[in-house]
Design an enzyme around this catalytic site. Structure first.
Site, PDB file in Angstrom:
ATOM      1  N   SER A  67       0.823  -1.216   0.000  1.00  0.00           N
ATOM      2  CA  SER A  67       0.000   0.000   0.000  1.00  0.00           C
ATOM      3  C   SER A  67       0.851   1.257   0.000  1.00  0.00           C
ATOM      4  CB  SER A  67      -0.947  -0.002   1.207  1.00  0.00           C
ATOM      5  OG  SER A  67      -0.232  -0.184   2.413  1.00  0.00           O
TER       6      SER A  67
ATOM      7  N   ASN B  36      -2.410  -2.604  12.795  1.00  0.00           N
ATOM      8  CA  ASN B  36      -3.879  -2.509  12.734  1.00  0.00           C
ATOM      9  C   ASN B  36      -4.397  -1.278  13.473  1.00  0.00           C
ATOM     10  OD1 ASN B  36      -3.492  -4.899  11.494  1.00  0.00           O
ATOM     11  ND2 ASN B  36      -4.420  -6.184  13.086  1.00  0.00           N
TER      12      ASN B  36
ATOM     13  N   THR C 282     -40.664  24.901 -10.986  1.00  0.00           N
ATOM     14  CA  THR C 282     -40.946  23.548 -10.510  1.00  0.00           C
ATOM     15  C   THR C 282     -41.169  22.746 -11.777  1.00  0.00           C
ATOM     16  OG1 THR C 282     -43.334  23.899 -10.367  1.00  0.00           O
ATOM     17  CG2 THR C 282     -42.059  24.397  -8.387  1.00  0.00           C
ATOM     18  N   HIS C 283     -40.685  21.522 -11.795  1.00  0.00           N
ATOM     19  CA  HIS C 283     -40.702  20.709 -13.020  1.00  0.00           C
ATOM     20  C   HIS C 283     -39.932  21.402 -14.142  1.00  0.00           C
ATOM     21  CE1 HIS C 283     -44.070  18.536 -11.052  1.00  0.00           C
ATOM     22  NE2 HIS C 283     -44.417  19.757 -10.692  1.00  0.00           N
TER      23      HIS C 283
ATOM     24  N   LYS D 204     -17.620  29.285 -29.625  1.00  0.00           N
ATOM     25  CA  LYS D 204     -18.040  28.660 -28.368  1.00  0.00           C
ATOM     26  C   LYS D 204     -17.320  29.174 -27.128  1.00  0.00           C
ATOM     27  CE  LYS D 204     -19.820  24.716 -28.353  1.00  0.00           C
ATOM     28  NZ  LYS D 204     -21.060  24.249 -27.782  1.00  0.00           N
TER      29      LYS D 204
ATOM     30  N   ASN E 296     -17.550  27.508 -23.418  1.00  0.00           N
ATOM     31  CA  ASN E 296     -18.200  26.376 -22.752  1.00  0.00           C
ATOM     32  C   ASN E 296     -18.036  26.421 -21.228  1.00  0.00           C
ATOM     33  OD1 ASN E 296     -19.061  25.272 -25.200  1.00  0.00           O
ATOM     34  ND2 ASN E 296     -17.091  24.237 -25.504  1.00  0.00           N
TER      35      ASN E 296
ATOM     36  N   GLU F 280     -19.252  21.850 -15.711  1.00  0.00           N
ATOM     37  CA  GLU F 280     -19.469  20.476 -16.193  1.00  0.00           C
ATOM     38  C   GLU F 280     -18.570  19.493 -15.448  1.00  0.00           C
ATOM     39  OE1 GLU F 280     -20.559  20.718 -20.818  1.00  0.00           O
ATOM     40  OE2 GLU F 280     -18.788  21.859 -20.267  1.00  0.00           O
TER      41      GLU F 280
ATOM     42  N   TYR G  51      -9.604  -6.782  12.283  1.00  0.00           N
ATOM     43  CA  TYR G  51      -8.911  -6.332  11.078  1.00  0.00           C
ATOM     44  C   TYR G  51      -8.917  -7.414   9.995  1.00  0.00           C
ATOM     45  CZ  TYR G  51      -5.487  -4.622   7.796  1.00  0.00           C
ATOM     46  OH  TYR G  51      -4.886  -4.196   6.637  1.00  0.00           O
TER      47      TYR G  51
ATOM     48  N   GLN H  83      -7.477  -2.325   3.826  1.00  0.00           N
ATOM     49  CA  GLN H  83      -6.496  -1.500   3.108  1.00  0.00           C
ATOM     50  C   GLN H  83      -7.167  -0.790   1.919  1.00  0.00           C
ATOM     51  OE1 GLN H  83      -2.320  -2.805   2.806  1.00  0.00           O
ATOM     52  NE2 GLN H  83      -2.650  -2.918   0.603  1.00  0.00           N
TER      53      GLN H  83
END
Ligand code: ARG
Length: 466
Positions: free
Chosen positions: A22, A109, A154-155, A282, A284, A289, A316, A321
């Site tokens: 790890s 641990n 709404t909607h 453009k 963007n 996003e 453990y 991990q």
């Protein structure tokens, strides 16, 4: 030297050896590991398990490792199994065999459980500070909006006009709750596993309360089996972040939508937009996003975490991990997202004229019109029906309710009078929502002042943790 080679006659399969390490990701925990090791070393000293000279030498060695850790090359190590092994190796390289004494009475641990708590606690403090900056940007924007109005939906169909400040404060509410969730998580995680040993508790007379205090924990954990296998704090943290990410994604979605030519409420800041390699015209909304997209990653991290822990027997297991990377991913992703979001919200511009025009048409005063009739004794269901028919007529004749002559209006709503029109202006429609939490300007002014106070209180709490 491995931390556990004695019992083994054969070397590890080289691919398995590499694969189970790890260190490539848990090296992020090196400072936490060093802090926890210092606390453990001092407890060993106090318990008489280390001579003063040994303790001094270990503490000096740990200090030196901490300084060297700033250099990425120092962390290049293809042998270290994990951050715990790495620190032990370095310590022994620096001070000799005394370094091995540090592992007396402890287990990886409890160490990983401690390190990860310290990491999450620190991440929460940073994230809350950044949330404070985002809230500052939102509240400062709202303060500048005055009584500018916009449609609410709404909607995603135009519903009723609201103050722009009211809309911004709606988003601020979500972020205040996110701050609260992180604070709750911080409170619950702030207990120290050190002294739990591998599973049953350490065998040395270590002062657990002293170790806890040393690391800024409120108290030692209550049960060694739980302490070494609990990852509730990681799950809670990342789930709180997935909700924060979801809130940011909703804000981002609105910014994207409102910046379209069709809405035109929002002018994207160039500093937070990009262009198209193909279409020269453009601009963007990439920042928004990506924020919307990053939410998916954090939701995935939360799912990965809870799925890892589900079905694990106590205590453990090496599966645990796998709980580290989703924590790092979510914390790092959201730290960056918050900073971009705050920058964007401070820079974005609103087209108040477009918002005003949109809020003044499209029958968004129809409910206020029905309530005008209700105030004159017409039962709401009938008033709704009468105004509905009037709207239908206006749609066919391309006009708004306020364009009807009193004569035409009375064909639908016989109770209507000349003062009908003054109840239909934008100001009147905004003003009639005069309730706590409503969009009447006086209510929004009060909500804004309260939001300011809450932000100041939040900053005070953060300061106390700094
Ligand atoms: N790298 C390990 C982890 O993150 C540390 C704990 C290892 N413990 C063990 N018994 N193998 O979970």
């Amino acid at each position: 030297m491995k931390m556990w080679a004695g019992r083994f006659r054969q070397p590890l399969d080289p691919e398995f050896e590499r694969w189970q390490r790890s260190f490539p990701f848990d090296q992020r925990l090196i400072q936490e590991e060093l802090s926890a090791s210092r606390a453990h070393a001092r407890a060993l000293g106090a318990a008489g398990a280390l001579a003063q000279a040994e303790l001094d030498s270990i503490l000096r060695g740990l200090e030196q490792i901490g300084q060297q850790a700033a250099n990425p090359e120092f962390l290049q190590d293809d042998e270290a199994e994990d951050v715990h092994h790495f620190v032990e190796k370095q310590l022994v390289a620096l001070i000799g065999e005394t370094g091995y004494k540090l592992h007396s009475g402890r287990s990886r641990n409890e160490q990983i459980s401690t390190d990860l708590r310290l990491y999450v606690r620190h991440a929460i403090d940073n994230l809350q500070r950044s949330l404070g900056e985002l809230l500052e940007a939102l509240i400062a924007r709202a303060e500048k909006c005055g009584v500018a109005a916009m449609p609410s939906y709404t909607h995603l169909q135009p519903a009723e006009p609201v103050l722009v400040a009211h809309w911004l404060l709606a988003h601020a509410e979500m972020f205040f709750r996110d701050c609260g969730r992180l604070a709750d998580c911080r409170k619950r995680l702030n207990q120290c596993p050190l002294g739990s040993g591998a599973v049953a508790g350490t065998t040395l007379p270590l002062d657990r309360a002293a170790m806890a205090a040393d690391l800024g924990f409120d108290q030692p954990t209550a049960n060694s089996l739980d302490a070494t296998s609990d990852r509730d704090f990681a799950i809670e943290f990342v789930q709180a972040l997935s909700l924060l990410a979801t809130h940011l994604s909703r804000l981002a979605e609105e910014m994207i939508l409102f910046s379209t030519r069709e809405f035109g409420f929002v002018r994207l800041p160039e500093a937070f937009s990009t262009g198209s390699s193909a279409m020269p015209q453009k601009q963007n909304p990439d920042a928004m996003e990506l924020i919307r997209g990053k939410a998916a990653r954090v939701i995935g991290d939360a799912t990965a975490l809870v799925a890892t822990v589900k079905g694990l027997p106590l205590a453990y297991n090496k599966d645990l991990q796998e709980t580290q990377e989703p924590v790092f991913s979510a914390a790092e992703t959201m730290q960056a997202v918050l900073s971009i979001a705050a920058g964007f919200m401070a820079a974005v511009e609103f087209d108040y004229d477009r918002m005003h025009a949109a809020a003044s048409s499209g029958f968004m005063n129809a409910m206020a019109a029905a309530h005008y009739l209700v105030a004159r004794g017409v039962p709401f269901r009938l008033a709704h029906e009468q105004i509905g028919r009037a709207v239908q007529w206006c749609v066919e004749n391309h006009c708004e309710l306020q364009d009807l002559s009193l004569y035409d209006l009375r064909r639908f709503a016989p109770e209507a009078d000349q003062d009908f029109y003054s109840h239909l202006t934008l100001d009147a429609v905004l003003g009639c929502h005069d309730v706590e939490g409503g969009t009447a300007p006086a209510r929004v002014r009060q909500a804004l002042a309260e939001a300011r106070e809450r932000l100041a209180a939040l900053r005070g709490e953060l300061h106390a943790h700094a």
